[in-house]
Design a protein around this motif. Sequence first.
Motif, PDB file in Angstrom:
ATOM      1  N   ARG A 195      35.583  45.930  34.884  1.00 46.53           N
ATOM      2  CA  ARG A 195      35.993  45.040  34.267  1.00 46.53           C
ATOM      3  C   ARG A 195      34.193  44.331  33.856  1.00 46.53           C
ATOM      4  NH1 ARG A 195      39.524  42.108  36.721  1.00 46.53           N
ATOM      5  NH2 ARG A 195      38.259  40.181  36.726  1.00 46.53           N
ATOM      6  N   GLU A 196      33.782  45.249  32.728  1.00 47.15           N
ATOM      7  CA  GLU A 196      32.769  44.549  31.846  1.00 47.15           C
ATOM      8  C   GLU A 196      31.173  44.455  32.964  1.00 47.15           C
ATOM      9  OE1 GLU A 196      32.780  40.662  31.545  1.00 47.15           O
ATOM     10  OE2 GLU A 196      34.450  40.627  29.693  1.00 47.15           O
ATOM     11  N   GLY A 197      31.295  46.129  33.659  1.00 47.89           N
ATOM     12  CA  GLY A 197      30.239  46.475  34.014  1.00 47.89           C
ATOM     13  C   GLY A 197      30.738  46.005  35.763  1.00 47.89           C
ATOM     14  N   THR A 198      31.363  45.208  35.926  1.00 50.83           N
ATOM     15  CA  THR A 198      31.534  44.917  37.358  1.00 50.83           C
ATOM     16  C   THR A 198      32.816  45.674  38.244  1.00 50.83           C
ATOM     17  OG1 THR A 198      30.799  42.591  36.809  1.00 50.83           O
ATOM     18  CG2 THR A 198      31.866  42.598  39.416  1.00 50.83           C
ATOM     19  N   LEU A 199      33.182  45.742  39.631  1.00 56.71           N
ATOM     20  CA  LEU A 199      34.141  46.361  40.632  1.00 56.71           C
ATOM     21  C   LEU A 199      34.623  45.709  40.829  1.00 56.71           C
ATOM     22  CD1 LEU A 199      35.231  49.039  41.005  1.00 56.71           C
ATOM     23  CD2 LEU A 199      34.000  48.862  43.289  1.00 56.71           C
ATOM     24  N   HIS A 200      35.711  45.322  40.161  1.00 53.95           N
ATOM     25  CA  HIS A 200      36.430  44.088  40.708  1.00 53.95           C
ATOM     26  C   HIS A 200      37.233  44.461  42.317  1.00 53.95           C
ATOM     27  CE1 HIS A 200      35.597  41.015  37.935  1.00 53.95           C
ATOM     28  NE2 HIS A 200      34.994  41.475  37.379  1.00 53.95           N
ATOM     29  N   VAL A 201      37.307  44.483  43.455  1.00 51.76           N
ATOM     30  CA  VAL A 201      38.112  44.365  44.817  1.00 51.76           C
ATOM     31  C   VAL A 201      39.115  42.970  45.196  1.00 51.76           C
ATOM     32  CG1 VAL A 201      38.953  46.004  46.266  1.00 51.76           C
ATOM     33  CG2 VAL A 201      37.224  46.039  44.862  1.00 51.76           C
ATOM     34  N   GLN A 202      40.247  42.967  45.077  1.00 48.65           N
ATOM     35  CA  GLN A 202      40.902  42.289  45.371  1.00 48.65           C
ATOM     36  C   GLN A 202      42.411  42.673  46.318  1.00 48.65           C
ATOM     37  OE1 GLN A 202      42.096  39.578  42.249  1.00 48.65           O
ATOM     38  NE2 GLN A 202      43.065  37.812  43.989  1.00 48.65           N
ATOM     39  N   GLY A 203      42.652  41.886  47.870  1.00 47.22           N
ATOM     40  CA  GLY A 203      43.832  42.223  48.483  1.00 47.22           C
ATOM     41  C   GLY A 203      43.537  41.209  49.407  1.00 47.22           C
ATOM     42  N   GLY A 204      44.446  41.102  50.400  1.00 41.46           N
ATOM     43  CA  GLY A 204      44.982  40.819  51.821  1.00 41.46           C
ATOM     44  C   GLY A 204      44.106  39.489  51.742  1.00 41.46           C
ATOM     45  N   GLY A 205      44.155  38.481  50.715  1.00 39.21           N
ATOM     46  CA  GLY A 205      43.363  37.165  50.214  1.00 39.21           C
ATOM     47  C   GLY A 205      42.257  37.540  50.140  1.00 39.21           C
ATOM     48  N   ARG A 206      41.109  38.940  49.916  1.00 32.90           N
ATOM     49  CA  ARG A 206      40.000  38.798  50.048  1.00 32.90           C
ATOM     50  C   ARG A 206      39.709  39.317  48.406  1.00 32.90           C
ATOM     51  NH1 ARG A 206      38.282  43.002  54.185  1.00 32.90           N
ATOM     52  NH2 ARG A 206      39.986  43.714  53.428  1.00 32.90           N
ATOM     53  N   SER A 207      38.784  39.227  47.951  1.00 29.40           N
ATOM     54  CA  SER A 207      38.676  39.548  46.820  1.00 29.40           C
ATOM     55  C   SER A 207      37.141  40.216  47.204  1.00 29.40           C
ATOM     56  CB  SER A 207      38.085  38.130  45.593  1.00 29.40           C
ATOM     57  OG  SER A 207      37.779  37.443  46.044  1.00 29.40           O
ATOM     58  N   LEU A 208      36.313  40.899  45.980  1.00 34.13           N
ATOM     59  CA  LEU A 208      34.875  41.410  46.111  1.00 34.13           C
ATOM     60  C   LEU A 208      34.182  41.828  44.866  1.00 34.13           C
ATOM     61  CD1 LEU A 208      32.466  42.418  48.104  1.00 34.13           C
ATOM     62  CD2 LEU A 208      33.572  44.634  47.816  1.00 34.13           C
ATOM     63  N   ARG A 209      34.001  41.324  44.426  1.00 29.41           N
ATOM     64  CA  ARG A 209      33.220  41.568  42.815  1.00 29.41           C
ATOM     65  C   ARG A 209      31.933  42.011  42.947  1.00 29.41           C
ATOM     66  NH1 ARG A 209      36.607  37.203  42.834  1.00 29.41           N
ATOM     67  NH2 ARG A 209      37.904  37.327  40.842  1.00 29.41           N
TER      68      ARG A 209
END
Length: 803
Positions: A609-623
């Motif tokens: 999204r908007e030039g950013t890779l968002h990873v989310q799962g297992g109570g964690r998130s990464l942008r």
Amino acid sequence: MVLRASLAILASALLLGMYARGGFAVSLGFVALVPWLASVATLPSWRAALASGIAMAMLFALAVFAWFGDAVAAYTGIGTAGGIALVVLAAPLTQPQIVAAALAARWAAGRLGPVLRAVVVAAAWVACEWACPKLLGDSLGHGLQPAAWWRQAADLGGVPVLTFVLVLCNQWLADAWRHRRDASRGWRLPLACALALPVLLAGYGAWRSAQLRALPVEDTLRVAMVQANIVDYERLRRERGAYAVVREVLDTHVGMSRAALDAGRVDALLWSETVYPTTFGKPRSEAGAELDAEIAGFARGAGVPLVFGTYDRDAAGEYNAAAVLDPRDGLLGFYRKTHPFPLTEHVPGWLDGPRLRRLLPWAGTWLPGDGARSFPLRLPGGREVPVAPMICLDDVHPELAREAARQGARALLGLSNDAWFSAHPQGARLHLAVAAFRSVETRLPQVRVTTNGISAVVDADGGIRDATAMGTRALLVGEVAVRTAPVTRAVAWGGWFGPFALGLLLLVVVLRQWPRRSTGNAGQAGLVAAATSWPLATTWLSPRWRWAGVLLQGVAGATLAAFAGLWLFGDASVLKPMLQLRLFVALVALPTAAWWLLRRAHAARAELREGTLHVQGGGRSLRLPVAALDVRPLRLPFPGTGLRVRGEGGDAVLLLREPIDVLHALGRSADLPRGCAAYLAARGRHRGPRWDRAWLRTLLFPLLPAMFAFRLHQHIAYGGTFGEWQTFGATAWLTGAALWWAGWIVGLAVFAAVLRAVVEAACLAIAWGMPTRAATARHVLEGVARAVYYLGVPAWLVLRVLA
């Protein structure tokens, strides 16, 4: 160009001539074809390739089989020059595999990568030899007989396996030579393959030889072989009369046999092919009856079995045969030669007639026998060893020895008359090398007697331990170890490698001509990109958790590979059913379940999204901003295909089905060789049918053959489907059914793992050789593997029951 091609053909012919003579030249088999194959790839047209193949076949015949032309000349009276000319001119028909390899090399040049190009040439060579069997059974692989380790791979599928390896190495070396000055260093891959293959072949041979030496020796068999060196019976008959010749032959053999019996322990006597040149047991005259009685009396007096060459006849006609005489019970029976020599011993009915008999007055009238037959050699001391006789040309046809092994033979007895090789020892050496491979393929030792040489003792590993010289009178007493031979793939599967090579050749040709399917990754020239649908399901692992997954998968995979290796190449009886089940649960089922739980615990979703890779799962998130992202594909698909992502938050591994397409969506190109990128893209893009799920394949499907086999077992052991229930109760019946189910789960899991390894290896090779056909290849091969698994297993079970 013509001069260069001619010199290349001449160089290869000279190297092949040296290779055929064995000894120190055995290694030349890996390089002899290199000059010729390197020249074929540069030829401008199909006509030139065809001419090159024909010329190579003719010079090959001159360099390797000139002795055969001289032998033909001596037999037919057409003169040495005429005999050699006949062999050379007929070479395109007698050595068609060389022409087929030339055409295959011409087709593959420019179309395929180095790996598949060599596979196509080798497959064309071997498939042609399978489709057009040769009179003498000669093949490139026979030249490896002196190499103790290299020859052992013949137990996988016969001599064609060795020939395939030799042609592969020659083609790879030819490619490496042609590309030696390329800036792209295209010589490295074919050279590495050509160097690695002989090492792998030797490694297999060393392991197999050690296995054979470790087998317990159950008995020893000492056979006295009488090589009387009395040849040219027809001339002797004309000069001295038939009875006088037979009298001399029998007296000589009896005298030499008595000398062997007097010298020490002898378990059996073996005389050569047609040593008694009339029908034994069915005399044509009173003199013949007296000679029959004399031979039988000698066997009784000797106290050991006697196997000798003679004739047999029935209402259909007469046969070249081996008689087996027991000292107590007399004649046990005859083995009738299955493959009489064409025209000199046998003429097919469709070809026979007065005109042919006038043209070829030497043409024989014997009929072919009806296949392998084993006899019990009853030895002194109450011992008994099943043996299978083979006569002359029979040992050129591997299916006879394989059938004898299936019948339970523990040793092979060869009887031959190689008198027409008297002036050509090279022909006798070739015949012995061909015969020795029957022992490699079946793991049965062999004793082999000939009229005037070469008589020999052959061990179960194909080594020639003792041998006589040509043209001499000799008594050879050979001792072989009798063991329970392991069932080799050559025995279990028969002559499978020739059809396999043909199928492999057709598969590559069809895939090359098939319309292209999308293989992903626009960053690689010639490959089509696919749009990525966000968000993506993924598994988000730290590097440590990734290596934990690799370890779990490695344990399960190594266990399945060990099971497969033991079942295919070893003795599976060392693993009892309950031990197999415990090992499977501990080393396959539990690691697989642990890996499934690990993936579930680290399941995540990735979105751009908007030039950013968002990873989310297992109570964690990464942008992670894509512009600052360091992302690369995993070079090895362990524990799965995916990407290695590096950003400010540290390293992460995202397991994805389509890593190459995701890279493209992120604006990156895969820093991978084209073939590797095509393999990963095709693997990620492939979608199997919805019904092909892991639980169905692993748990539910094995229930079908398990219950079929369990019901059959119940009927055999207890007289009915619920016989065990009625005898021992429901618990025993249900426990038995569960064990049968578990056993089939283990067996089919191993089978599925073997199919998966074959599919992945084939897909990787095709991706390197034909990157634009990688997706097509995976689609076809996955469908074939499913058909083999879901349809082949029930069909195999039904055929076994019917058999």
